[in-house]
Design a protein around this motif. Sequence first.
Motif, PDB file in Angstrom:
ATOM      1  N   UNK A 266      -3.947   0.312  -2.583  1.00 23.12           N
ATOM      2  CA  UNK A 266      -3.493  -1.053  -2.418  1.00 23.12           C
ATOM      3  C   UNK A 266      -3.091  -1.792  -3.714  1.00 23.12           C
ATOM      4  N   UNK A 267      -1.797  -2.206  -3.775  1.00 21.16           N
ATOM      5  CA  UNK A 267      -1.398  -2.783  -4.926  1.00 21.16           C
ATOM      6  C   UNK A 267      -1.247  -4.404  -4.512  1.00 21.16           C
ATOM      7  N   UNK A 268      -1.578  -5.178  -5.867  1.00 21.34           N
ATOM      8  CA  UNK A 268      -1.299  -6.746  -5.513  1.00 21.34           C
ATOM      9  C   UNK A 268       0.118  -6.892  -6.397  1.00 21.34           C
TER      10      UNK A 268
ATOM     11  N   UNK B 184       0.956  -1.259   0.010  1.00 24.32           N
ATOM     12  CA  UNK B 184       0.130  -0.005   0.034  1.00 24.32           C
ATOM     13  C   UNK B 184       0.839   1.442   0.138  1.00 24.32           C
ATOM     14  N   UNK B 185       0.206   2.261  -0.492  1.00 29.68           N
ATOM     15  CA  UNK B 185       1.040   3.644  -0.599  1.00 29.68           C
ATOM     16  C   UNK B 185       0.087   4.687  -0.163  1.00 29.68           C
ATOM     17  N   UNK B 186       0.189   5.392   1.029  1.00 27.88           N
ATOM     18  CA  UNK B 186      -0.692   6.457   1.317  1.00 27.88           C
ATOM     19  C   UNK B 186       0.116   7.588   0.681  1.00 27.88           C
TER      20      UNK B 186
ATOM     21  N   UNK C 259       2.390  -4.903   2.974  1.00 32.15           N
ATOM     22  CA  UNK C 259       1.214  -5.244   4.227  1.00 32.15           C
ATOM     23  C   UNK C 259       1.105  -6.709   4.294  1.00 32.15           C
ATOM     24  N   UNK C 260       1.101  -7.489   3.479  1.00 33.75           N
ATOM     25  CA  UNK C 260       0.918  -8.879   3.654  1.00 33.75           C
ATOM     26  C   UNK C 260       1.490  -9.621   2.561  1.00 33.75           C
ATOM     27  N   UNK C 261       2.022 -10.855   2.897  1.00 34.69           N
ATOM     28  CA  UNK C 261       2.456 -11.756   1.731  1.00 34.69           C
ATOM     29  C   UNK C 261       2.308 -13.218   2.009  1.00 34.69           C
ATOM     30  N   UNK C 262       2.024 -14.149   1.083  1.00 41.11           N
ATOM     31  CA  UNK C 262       1.850 -15.449   0.982  1.00 41.11           C
ATOM     32  C   UNK C 262       2.687 -15.927   0.062  1.00 41.11           C
ATOM     33  N   UNK C 263       3.376 -16.989   0.538  1.00 39.65           N
ATOM     34  CA  UNK C 263       4.448 -17.667  -0.255  1.00 39.65           C
ATOM     35  C   UNK C 263       3.633 -18.812  -1.076  1.00 39.65           C
ATOM     36  N   UNK C 264       4.341 -19.383  -2.147  1.00 39.43           N
ATOM     37  CA  UNK C 264       3.769 -20.645  -2.897  1.00 39.43           C
ATOM     38  C   UNK C 264       3.250 -21.501  -1.766  1.00 39.43           C
TER      39      UNK C 264
END
Length: 119
Positions: free
Chosen positions: A93-95, A38-40, A48-53
């Motif tokens: 918010x960016x993916x 995210x960028x304000x 913000x959050x990360x999920x691995x393989x």
Amino acid sequence: EVQLVESGGGLVQAGGSLRLSCAASGFTSDDHAIAWFRQAPGKERELVARITRDGTTDYLDTVKGRFTISRDNAENSAYLQMNGLKPEDTAVYYCNAERVFPGRRVNYWGQGTLVTVSS
């Protein structure tokens, strides 16, 4: 064409919830780690959050216990469930999808979705 398309942003009151979605096309997302940044306004982009393989998750300290990242490889999609939203969560918010190869990384980004939390 490789694309990440975010959706689900909007205006919500403090304490409310939103669910962001990230739809991937043009590549197989299950080969990639997926993250939400995210960028304000006036601030640097932050993870913000990360999920691995393999499904391991990691979160920014200020969102732990409130946000949940998940992925659905069958749908080539990822999600960010945001509960207990605060005004300081307001940002675009960016993916992001990242795949690591020996000596290089490949990153894909979405166009962003705006989340505004009113007090």
